[in-house]
Write a protein that holds these residues in place. Sequence first.
Motif, PDB file in Angstrom:
ATOM      1  N   THR A  35       0.044  21.514  -8.454  1.00  0.00           N
ATOM      2  CA  THR A  35      -0.004  23.470  -8.391  1.00  0.00           C
ATOM      3  C   THR A  35      -0.013  24.222  -9.869  1.00  0.00           C
ATOM      4  O   THR A  35       0.324  23.698 -10.681  1.00  0.00           O
ATOM      5  N   PRO A  36       0.354  25.450  -9.742  1.00  0.00           N
ATOM      6  CA  PRO A  36       0.500  26.206 -11.137  1.00  0.00           C
ATOM      7  C   PRO A  36       1.662  26.214 -11.369  1.00  0.00           C
ATOM      8  O   PRO A  36       2.790  25.167 -10.872  1.00  0.00           O
ATOM      9  N   ASN A  37       2.022  26.501 -13.037  1.00  0.00           N
ATOM     10  CA  ASN A  37       3.633  25.342 -13.695  1.00  0.00           C
ATOM     11  C   ASN A  37       4.126  26.436 -12.719  1.00  0.00           C
ATOM     12  O   ASN A  37       5.405  25.973 -12.423  1.00  0.00           O
ATOM     13  N   GLN A  38       4.912  26.808 -11.926  1.00  0.00           N
ATOM     14  CA  GLN A  38       5.434  28.267 -11.768  1.00  0.00           C
ATOM     15  C   GLN A  38       6.831  27.161 -10.775  1.00  0.00           C
ATOM     16  O   GLN A  38       7.478  27.459 -10.175  1.00  0.00           O
ATOM     17  N   LYS A  46       0.922  17.918 -16.085  1.00  0.00           N
ATOM     18  CA  LYS A  46       1.802  19.354 -17.406  1.00  0.00           C
ATOM     19  C   LYS A  46       1.659  20.937 -17.004  1.00  0.00           C
ATOM     20  O   LYS A  46       0.951  20.841 -16.776  1.00  0.00           O
ATOM     21  N   PRO A  47       2.691  21.884 -17.626  1.00  0.00           N
ATOM     22  CA  PRO A  47       3.676  21.405 -18.777  1.00  0.00           C
ATOM     23  C   PRO A  47       4.832  20.911 -17.101  1.00  0.00           C
ATOM     24  O   PRO A  47       4.799  21.037 -15.630  1.00  0.00           O
ATOM     25  N   MET A  48       5.721  20.505 -17.517  1.00  0.00           N
ATOM     26  CA  MET A  48       7.341  20.330 -16.451  1.00  0.00           C
ATOM     27  C   MET A  48       7.522  21.768 -15.902  1.00  0.00           C
ATOM     28  O   MET A  48       7.437  21.800 -14.111  1.00  0.00           O
ATOM     29  N   ALA A  49       7.581  22.321 -16.433  1.00  0.00           N
ATOM     30  CA  ALA A  49       7.791  24.005 -15.802  1.00  0.00           C
ATOM     31  C   ALA A  49       8.037  24.758 -17.006  1.00  0.00           C
ATOM     32  O   ALA A  49       8.362  24.553 -18.109  1.00  0.00           O
ATOM     33  N   SER A  90      -1.418  34.942 -17.889  1.00  0.00           N
ATOM     34  CA  SER A  90      -0.881  36.287 -18.579  1.00  0.00           C
ATOM     35  C   SER A  90       0.068  36.167 -18.343  1.00  0.00           C
ATOM     36  O   SER A  90       0.679  37.686 -19.276  1.00  0.00           O
ATOM     37  N   ALA A  91       1.142  36.427 -16.924  1.00  0.00           N
ATOM     38  CA  ALA A  91       1.988  36.548 -16.852  1.00  0.00           C
ATOM     39  C   ALA A  91       3.779  35.407 -17.960  1.00  0.00           C
ATOM     40  O   ALA A  91       3.210  34.536 -17.348  1.00  0.00           O
ATOM     41  N   LEU A  92       4.458  35.927 -17.608  1.00  0.00           N
ATOM     42  CA  LEU A  92       5.665  35.343 -18.218  1.00  0.00           C
ATOM     43  C   LEU A  92       5.848  34.257 -17.405  1.00  0.00           C
ATOM     44  O   LEU A  92       6.256  33.828 -17.621  1.00  0.00           O
ATOM     45  N   ALA A  93       5.519  34.717 -16.044  1.00  0.00           N
ATOM     46  CA  ALA A  93       6.028  33.192 -15.301  1.00  0.00           C
ATOM     47  C   ALA A  93       5.333  32.176 -15.927  1.00  0.00           C
ATOM     48  O   ALA A  93       5.529  31.214 -15.588  1.00  0.00           O
ATOM     49  N   GLY A  94       4.257  32.383 -16.445  1.00  0.00           N
ATOM     50  CA  GLY A  94       3.121  31.315 -16.839  1.00  0.00           C
ATOM     51  C   GLY A  94       3.514  30.812 -18.419  1.00  0.00           C
ATOM     52  O   GLY A  94       3.368  30.238 -18.973  1.00  0.00           O
ATOM     53  N   GLY A  95       5.230  31.144 -18.536  1.00  0.00           N
ATOM     54  CA  GLY A  95       5.633  30.503 -20.030  1.00  0.00           C
ATOM     55  C   GLY A  95       5.629  31.116 -21.340  1.00  0.00           C
ATOM     56  O   GLY A  95       5.224  32.305 -21.267  1.00  0.00           O
ATOM     57  N   TYR A  96       5.213  29.997 -22.163  1.00  0.00           N
ATOM     58  CA  TYR A  96       4.644  31.333 -23.414  1.00  0.00           C
ATOM     59  C   TYR A  96       3.434  31.585 -23.621  1.00  0.00           C
ATOM     60  O   TYR A  96       3.255  31.963 -24.884  1.00  0.00           O
ATOM     61  N   GLY A  97       2.606  30.557 -22.804  1.00  0.00           N
ATOM     62  CA  GLY A  97       1.410  31.078 -23.373  1.00  0.00           C
ATOM     63  C   GLY A  97       1.104  29.927 -23.818  1.00  0.00           C
ATOM     64  O   GLY A  97       1.056  28.303 -23.041  1.00  0.00           O
ATOM     65  N   ALA A  98      -0.090  29.987 -24.704  1.00  0.00           N
ATOM     66  CA  ALA A  98      -0.713  28.893 -25.433  1.00  0.00           C
ATOM     67  C   ALA A  98       0.338  27.739 -25.469  1.00  0.00           C
ATOM     68  O   ALA A  98      -0.387  26.152 -25.362  1.00  0.00           O
ATOM     69  N   GLN A 108       0.672  -1.472  -0.157  1.00  0.00           N
ATOM     70  CA  GLN A 108       0.059   0.030  -0.042  1.00  0.00           C
ATOM     71  C   GLN A 108       1.237   1.334   0.276  1.00  0.00           C
ATOM     72  O   GLN A 108       1.775   1.154   0.988  1.00  0.00           O
ATOM     73  N   LEU A 109       0.607   2.116  -0.769  1.00  0.00           N
ATOM     74  CA  LEU A 109       1.304   3.418  -1.329  1.00  0.00           C
ATOM     75  C   LEU A 109       0.693   4.989  -0.037  1.00  0.00           C
ATOM     76  O   LEU A 109      -0.370   4.431   0.137  1.00  0.00           O
ATOM     77  N   GLY A 110       1.825   5.233   0.699  1.00  0.00           N
ATOM     78  CA  GLY A 110       0.902   6.887   1.711  1.00  0.00           C
ATOM     79  C   GLY A 110       0.942   7.592  -0.067  1.00  0.00           C
ATOM     80  O   GLY A 110       1.949   8.075  -0.318  1.00  0.00           O
ATOM     81  N   VAL A 111      -0.051   8.278  -0.105  1.00  0.00           N
ATOM     82  CA  VAL A 111       0.332   9.282  -1.050  1.00  0.00           C
ATOM     83  C   VAL A 111       0.423  11.231  -0.304  1.00  0.00           C
ATOM     84  O   VAL A 111      -0.961  10.757   0.254  1.00  0.00           O
ATOM     85  N   GLY A 112       0.770  12.108  -1.381  1.00  0.00           N
ATOM     86  CA  GLY A 112       0.408  12.815  -0.846  1.00  0.00           C
ATOM     87  C   GLY A 112       0.355  14.561  -1.946  1.00  0.00           C
ATOM     88  O   GLY A 112       0.570  13.890  -3.189  1.00  0.00           O
ATOM     89  N   LEU A 113      -0.558  15.187  -1.583  1.00  0.00           N
ATOM     90  CA  LEU A 113      -1.440  16.063  -3.156  1.00  0.00           C
ATOM     91  C   LEU A 113      -0.596  17.032  -1.898  1.00  0.00           C
ATOM     92  O   LEU A 113      -1.293  17.593  -1.079  1.00  0.00           O
ATOM     93  N   ILE A 114      -0.361  17.433  -3.125  1.00  0.00           N
ATOM     94  CA  ILE A 114       0.149  19.194  -2.969  1.00  0.00           C
ATOM     95  C   ILE A 114      -0.817  19.973  -3.946  1.00  0.00           C
ATOM     96  O   ILE A 114      -0.939  20.189  -4.912  1.00  0.00           O
ATOM     97  N   GLY A 115      -1.903  20.745  -3.774  1.00  0.00           N
ATOM     98  CA  GLY A 115      -2.585  21.294  -4.160  1.00  0.00           C
ATOM     99  C   GLY A 115      -3.762  21.426  -4.404  1.00  0.00           C
ATOM    100  O   GLY A 115      -4.022  20.321  -4.956  1.00  0.00           O
ATOM    101  N   THR A 116      -5.198  21.743  -3.692  1.00  0.00           N
ATOM    102  CA  THR A 116      -6.276  21.510  -4.172  1.00  0.00           C
ATOM    103  C   THR A 116      -7.362  21.973  -5.102  1.00  0.00           C
ATOM    104  O   THR A 116      -8.724  21.925  -4.813  1.00  0.00           O
TER     105      THR A 116
END
Length: 372
Positions: free
Chosen positions: A80-83, A103-106, A176-184, A3-11
Amino acid sequence: MKQLGVGLIGTGYMGKCHALAWNAVKTVFGDVERPRLVHLAEANAELAAARGAEFGFEKATADWRALIADPEVDVVSVTTPNQFHAEMAIAALQAGKHVWCEKPMAPSYVDAERMLEAARASGKVAVLGYNYIQNPVMRHIKVLVGEGAIGKVNHIRVEMDEDFMADPEGFFYWKSALAGGYGALDDFAVHPLSLLWFLFGHVEAVVTDMVKPYPDRPLQQGGRKAVENHDGANVLMRLAGGISGVLMVNRAAWGRKGRIALQIFGSKGSITYDQERMNEFDLYQAEGRGTEQGYRKILAAPAHAPYDRFIPAPGHGLGFNDLKIIECRELLRAIAGEPSSTVSFADGLRIEKSVHAMAKAFHERGWVTVDD
């Protein structure tokens, strides 16, 4: 398998999706130990406690590092958010945990490389949340292509459209920010790229145009802020084996809710698929009399495994969260050392490399090779 113990970051949306998958994977598949929902982390203690109770976790915290340090956690879902992906995934891997990261990785390619390095150094399983490849219909399309049902594939067109950024008066936020990457491209196009990888292998060369439908957006506190990335992109591609391709993505497409329209053209026929109608696809085979040739609609059915694990009758349909349950089962296979259908950090980095090549092609105004 223990049995695996699960942790979840972000809800948020995807955090709840992961929680549903962890809760349901034993019920649906039956051949695994029921995961133990150990620890949940959110931005503040009150929200963490509320979500922990809702999702069925034993413990809740406002400190994601405390979750990662928990010896009872074996695998961490990062939703969590991509950044924030890189820092959290790397910390989890360094702590000896398996990682299931959305996804995406970063946004940063350097950070994505660091994630892969951490995965390799840890020896743990690290996969990315590309659940569209888990669709039983998509798996069968892959079988048909591999069997030569439409001959030699020579051209692919794929479009991904949604309208969550379509309102020009929608508030500016991190997407819409640069921290969000290239966008689409990286927030969005990675999904059709995962399908192309799953079906045909990685992209080899690209040329790109990107667009900003709206130059600025209102701020909640008043005033306006310039949009820092692009909500749309058009890409010409070359794939392995000389296949030509077109990728078109748009986050500001009014009326489109979850569209990934895929057209595959071969020497003996074609296949069409649309994610908004994810339980069917159309198959055209150029055989028999021309007077009766035409597309056949194939509905998802128990014959398209693992559809049968959910529903015993054809045509009833799976949903987005069901694909996440299938992905969760594939992750458990990978952790158990069994063959699995997942997007590893290595394959995910190659998808990221394609995205960064597309952005480079836009700025250089010419073709760019996606190096291995």
